[in-house]
Design an enzyme around this catalytic site. Structure first.
Site, PDB file in Angstrom:
ATOM      1  N   SER A 183       0.810  -1.165   0.126  1.00 31.46           N
ATOM      2  CA  SER A 183      -0.144  -0.284  -0.165  1.00 31.46           C
ATOM      3  C   SER A 183       0.859   0.995  -0.076  1.00 31.46           C
ATOM      4  CB  SER A 183      -1.170  -0.060   0.819  1.00 31.46           C
ATOM      5  OG  SER A 183      -1.458  -0.750   0.905  1.00 31.46           O
ATOM      6  N   LYS A 214      -7.303   1.068  -2.598  1.00 30.91           N
ATOM      7  CA  LYS A 214      -6.982   1.353  -0.877  1.00 30.91           C
ATOM      8  C   LYS A 214      -6.776   2.765   0.288  1.00 30.91           C
ATOM      9  CE  LYS A 214      -5.467  -1.388   2.097  1.00 30.91           C
ATOM     10  NZ  LYS A 214      -3.736  -1.799   2.473  1.00 30.91           N
ATOM     11  N   LYS A 230       0.747   5.618   8.061  1.00 28.53           N
ATOM     12  CA  LYS A 230       1.515   5.883   6.482  1.00 28.53           C
ATOM     13  C   LYS A 230      -0.221   6.161   5.642  1.00 28.53           C
ATOM     14  CE  LYS A 230       2.180   2.304   4.254  1.00 28.53           C
ATOM     15  NZ  LYS A 230       1.423   1.589   3.291  1.00 28.53           N
TER      16      LYS A 230
END
Length: 300
Positions: free
Chosen positions: A100, A175, A243
């Site tokens: 990701s 995502k 993140k």
């Protein structure tokens, strides 16, 4: 490239997610060429996995290369660093990044790989460690349709909901959108259970009741239970969700839009991190709410 049932697969990054994902491919009969920055899991080697000393070697020996590492700089290093995947690629191969990472960086990586004559797919996943172990991951794919069709059978061995959502970068964008929804839903469940508990209701029974109504969700089911049972051992670490929300907020700034609730969720994660919780499961966001209320959802 040979038919999907026969292809040799390179797998780089064999941590919490990558290890069980690679195991499913191995169990399906694929020969695996493996590389990681730490020693490769012995069970994968015992089952016939071939350990390679570099990404270049993986690319030289495998038909396709799958990458599953933590963040954008790691993917860039795997692909384009010294003895990286790009140095070992041949025309007609496929590189699949299941990490990701940044959608913008993904588009640049794809251009560089395509310039070498190979196809590139970004295919991040949702479902966490539980989904990886159960081969029930949701896989969101961006890239050429021909490459997706070639890899669909491989994806099906690791996940149950596999969708080509668009061009390179669109998988990563999907995502990020997923991670916004998950973070905000964790926050909502945390607030609701905290409110119920502070008001004197049994949070376990409140959760059970809500599971039968319009407020029902996988987050209420899985992470609501974690909050009640005080189980914050990581399935997905707070630092990794931070993140992902950074990607959302950086993208929003570039697009000129506001994501106010995403920013709040990130601040709650930051509060957890400040209290030593970067490795807590992301359901541990509720602890930031509990600290502000000076009240726990349930006794630990």
């Amino acid at each position: 490239m040979r038919g999907v049932e026969m292809i040799d697969i390179g797998f780089i990054g064999l941590g919490t997610m990558g290890r069980p994902m690679a195991g499913h491919l191995q169990a399906a009969g694929h020969r695996l060429f493996l590389h990681d920055v730490v020693p490769v899991a012995p069970e994968l080697v015992a089952a016939g996995g071939v350990v390679c000393k570099s990404g270049k070697e993986v690319a030289e020996k495998a038909d396709v290369v799958i990458i599953m590492v933590p963040d954008t700089p790691h993917v860039e290093a795997v692909l384009f660093g010294k003895d990286g995947v790009a140095e070992g690629l041949s025309k007609g191969q496929i590189v699949v990044d299941m990490s990701s990472i940044s959608p913008l960086a993904t588009k640049e990586f794809a251009k560089k790989i395509e310039a070498l004559g190979a196809d590139y797919l970004d295919a991040p996943v949702s479902g966490g460690e539980v989904g990886a172990k159960a081969a029930s991951l949701t896989i969101m794919v961006g890239g050429p349709e021909r490459a997706f069709n070639a890899m669909k059978g491989v994806f099906d061995k690791m996940g149950k909901n596999v969708t080509l959502v668009g061009a390179n970068g669109d998988g990563q964008t999907t995502k990020v959108a997923n991670q916004i929804i998950v973070a905000l839903t964790i926050e909502a469940v945390g607030e609701a259970l905290l409110f119920a508990s502070k008001a004197g209701a049994d949070p376990a029974l409140v959760r059970q009741a809500l599971m039968g109504g319009f407020a029902s969700s996988r987050i209420l089911e899985v992470h609501g239970e974690r909050m009640v049972k005080r189980n914050f051992e990581p399935g997905f670490r707070i630092e990794l969700h931070q993140k992902d929300l950074n990607l959302a907020l950086e993208g929003a700034r570039a697009l000129g839009i506001s994501l106010p609730s995403t920013a709040v969720a990130q601040q709650l994660f930051s509060s957890c991190t400040a209290h030593g919780g970067k490795a807590w499961d992301h359901s541990g966001m509720v602890r930031a709410l509990e600290m502000m209320a000076s009240h726990q959802v349930a006794k630990g």
